[in-house]
Design a protein around this motif. Sequence first.
Motif, PDB file in Angstrom:
ATOM      1  N   MET A   1       0.842  -1.186   0.000  1.00 10.70           N
ATOM      2  CA  MET A   1       0.000   0.000   0.000  1.00 10.70           C
ATOM      3  C   MET A   1       0.882   1.243   0.000  1.00 10.70           C
ATOM      4  O   MET A   1       1.776   1.362   0.837  1.00 10.70           O
ATOM      5  CB  MET A   1      -0.916   0.016   1.215  1.00 10.70           C
ATOM      6  CG  MET A   1      -1.891   1.179   1.216  1.00 10.70           C
ATOM      7  SD  MET A   1      -2.633   1.449   2.837  1.00 10.70           S
ATOM      8  CE  MET A   1      -1.227   2.076   3.734  1.00 10.70           C
ATOM      9  N   LEU A 154      -0.154  -3.151   9.333  1.00 12.76           N
ATOM     10  CA  LEU A 154      -0.909  -3.602   8.165  1.00 12.76           C
ATOM     11  C   LEU A 154      -0.892  -5.114   7.988  1.00 12.76           C
ATOM     12  O   LEU A 154      -1.937  -5.740   7.808  1.00 12.76           O
ATOM     13  CB  LEU A 154      -0.352  -2.918   6.909  1.00 12.76           C
ATOM     14  CG  LEU A 154      -0.540  -1.400   6.833  1.00 12.76           C
ATOM     15  CD1 LEU A 154       0.152  -0.850   5.588  1.00 12.76           C
ATOM     16  CD2 LEU A 154      -2.023  -1.041   6.810  1.00 12.76           C
ATOM     17  N   HIS A 157      -2.903  -6.881  10.536  1.00  6.96           N
ATOM     18  CA  HIS A 157      -4.311  -6.492  10.592  1.00  6.96           C
ATOM     19  C   HIS A 157      -4.725  -6.142  12.022  1.00  6.96           C
ATOM     20  O   HIS A 157      -5.790  -6.545  12.499  1.00  6.96           O
ATOM     21  CB  HIS A 157      -5.214  -7.624  10.057  1.00  6.96           C
ATOM     22  CG  HIS A 157      -5.175  -7.759   8.576  1.00  6.96           C
ATOM     23  ND1 HIS A 157      -6.106  -8.480   7.862  1.00  6.96           N
ATOM     24  CD2 HIS A 157      -4.304  -7.279   7.654  1.00  6.96           C
ATOM     25  CE1 HIS A 157      -5.816  -8.435   6.570  1.00  6.96           C
ATOM     26  NE2 HIS A 157      -4.713  -7.700   6.430  1.00  6.96           N
ATOM     27  N   GLU A 186     -12.394   0.877   8.214  1.00  6.69           N
ATOM     28  CA  GLU A 186     -11.934   1.463   6.954  1.00  6.69           C
ATOM     29  C   GLU A 186     -10.753   0.681   6.367  1.00  6.69           C
ATOM     30  O   GLU A 186     -10.614   0.588   5.145  1.00  6.69           O
ATOM     31  CB  GLU A 186     -11.548   2.925   7.163  1.00  6.69           C
ATOM     32  CG  GLU A 186     -12.697   3.834   7.566  1.00  6.69           C
ATOM     33  CD  GLU A 186     -13.776   3.904   6.489  1.00  6.69           C
ATOM     34  OE1 GLU A 186     -13.445   3.720   5.298  1.00  6.69           O
ATOM     35  OE2 GLU A 186     -14.942   4.128   6.834  1.00  6.69           O
ATOM     36  N   LEU A 187      -9.916   0.117   7.220  1.00  8.36           N
ATOM     37  CA  LEU A 187      -8.811  -0.701   6.732  1.00  8.36           C
ATOM     38  C   LEU A 187      -9.337  -1.929   5.993  1.00  8.36           C
ATOM     39  O   LEU A 187      -8.800  -2.326   4.960  1.00  8.36           O
ATOM     40  CB  LEU A 187      -7.915  -1.132   7.901  1.00  8.36           C
ATOM     41  CG  LEU A 187      -6.991  -0.050   8.475  1.00  8.36           C
ATOM     42  CD1 LEU A 187      -6.402  -0.507   9.796  1.00  8.36           C
ATOM     43  CD2 LEU A 187      -5.880   0.283   7.488  1.00  8.36           C
ATOM     44  N   ARG A 188     -10.381  -2.526   6.523  1.00 10.29           N
ATOM     45  CA  ARG A 188     -10.972  -3.690   5.857  1.00 10.29           C
ATOM     46  C   ARG A 188     -11.523  -3.319   4.485  1.00 10.29           C
ATOM     47  O   ARG A 188     -11.537  -4.144   3.571  1.00 10.29           O
ATOM     48  CB  ARG A 188     -12.100  -4.259   6.717  1.00 10.29           C
ATOM     49  CG  ARG A 188     -11.621  -5.036   7.938  1.00 10.29           C
ATOM     50  CD  ARG A 188     -12.770  -5.569   8.740  1.00 10.29           C
ATOM     51  NE  ARG A 188     -12.320  -6.298   9.911  1.00 10.29           N
ATOM     52  CZ  ARG A 188     -12.942  -6.300  11.076  1.00 10.29           C
ATOM     53  NH1 ARG A 188     -14.068  -5.598  11.226  1.00 10.29           N
ATOM     54  NH2 ARG A 188     -12.472  -7.008  12.081  1.00 10.29           N
ATOM     55  N   ALA A 189     -11.963  -2.092   4.347  1.00 10.08           N
ATOM     56  CA  ALA A 189     -12.515  -1.628   3.074  1.00 10.08           C
ATOM     57  C   ALA A 189     -11.429  -1.083   2.148  1.00 10.08           C
ATOM     58  O   ALA A 189     -11.737  -0.598   1.056  1.00 10.08           O
ATOM     59  CB  ALA A 189     -13.573  -0.553   3.323  1.00 10.08           C
ATOM     60  N   GLY A 190     -10.162  -1.165   2.595  1.00  9.31           N
ATOM     61  CA  GLY A 190      -9.068  -0.672   1.767  1.00  9.31           C
ATOM     62  C   GLY A 190      -8.926   0.835   1.767  1.00  9.31           C
ATOM     63  O   GLY A 190      -8.378   1.407   0.825  1.00  9.31           O
ATOM     64  N   ARG A 191      -9.404   1.499   2.845  1.00  8.99           N
ATOM     65  CA  ARG A 191      -9.323   2.963   2.919  1.00  8.99           C
ATOM     66  C   ARG A 191      -8.585   3.377   4.194  1.00  8.99           C
ATOM     67  O   ARG A 191      -9.207   3.887   5.143  1.00  8.99           O
ATOM     68  CB  ARG A 191     -10.729   3.561   2.894  1.00  8.99           C
ATOM     69  CG  ARG A 191     -11.517   3.278   1.617  1.00  8.99           C
ATOM     70  CD  ARG A 191     -12.823   4.063   1.579  1.00  8.99           C
ATOM     71  NE  ARG A 191     -13.728   3.650   2.638  1.00  8.99           N
ATOM     72  CZ  ARG A 191     -14.698   2.753   2.492  1.00  8.99           C
ATOM     73  NH1 ARG A 191     -14.877   2.165   1.329  1.00  8.99           N
ATOM     74  NH2 ARG A 191     -15.485   2.429   3.519  1.00  8.99           N
ATOM     75  N   PRO A 192      -7.283   3.150   4.260  1.00  8.37           N
ATOM     76  CA  PRO A 192      -6.541   3.454   5.496  1.00  8.37           C
ATOM     77  C   PRO A 192      -6.531   4.934   5.858  1.00  8.37           C
ATOM     78  O   PRO A 192      -6.590   5.274   7.041  1.00  8.37           O
ATOM     79  CB  PRO A 192      -5.127   2.945   5.195  1.00  8.37           C
ATOM     80  CG  PRO A 192      -5.036   2.956   3.697  1.00  8.37           C
ATOM     81  CD  PRO A 192      -6.416   2.618   3.209  1.00  8.37           C
TER      82      PRO A 192
END
Length: 228
Positions: A1, A154, A157, A186-192
């Motif tokens: 990322m 990351l 998780h 938001e991390l799960r949705a790929g929006r850190p």
Amino acid sequence: MRISPADHDRIRRAVEEAEQATSGEIFCVIARRVSSYREVGLAWAAAAAMILPLLLIPLGFSPAWLPGFSDGWQAAQLAATPVTMAQTLGAYALVQVVIFLAVFLIHGLPVVRRLMTPASIRRHRVRKAAIHQFLAHGIHVTANRTGVLIFCALDEHRVEVVADEGIHSRVPVEIWADVTSALTRELRAGRPIEGFEAAIALSGEVLSAHFPPGPDNLNELSDRLVEL
């Protein structure tokens, strides 16, 4: 990322905005991973090398299964028995080595490493890394001991929030679960970045309710996001 300069600016502005309403300090750190968990990989590889080859024995394992260990001729003399035994042991040892290396290398993949590493070990390592960052960046030496670290690992998780002792006496620990949940969602949705912004905003609300800004409201810690 990849985190771009624009992303860093967004987090810096989020911290600045949150700290306008409080004398507390918010510090953010994001780590790719906190450990290689090499010893875990070695343990899995050793166990696999010891156990998996045993499954071949009931199937009649012989050196002929491996190229170069047998020419296909069967010796009838009793004198050939030690040679055959040596070939069998050598072939078995080679299978063990191949399995050991294969499992160890597979463990190096991030997804596999996470699945093969017990959650308790990952939790302990992330917590230890978060506390190290808390101390390394001087979050514990603010004037009123009201610093908060938002830490994200990351590969593991996992998210940790570490609040200084000046906060513990007035803010229940359970409140920080909302902060970690906002970032994790938001991390799960790929929006850190959005996750950090949400976590920072929630931390600012908690701090402003208990630690209003002072007359000078000095900024004691950097507002930037630290990448490890």
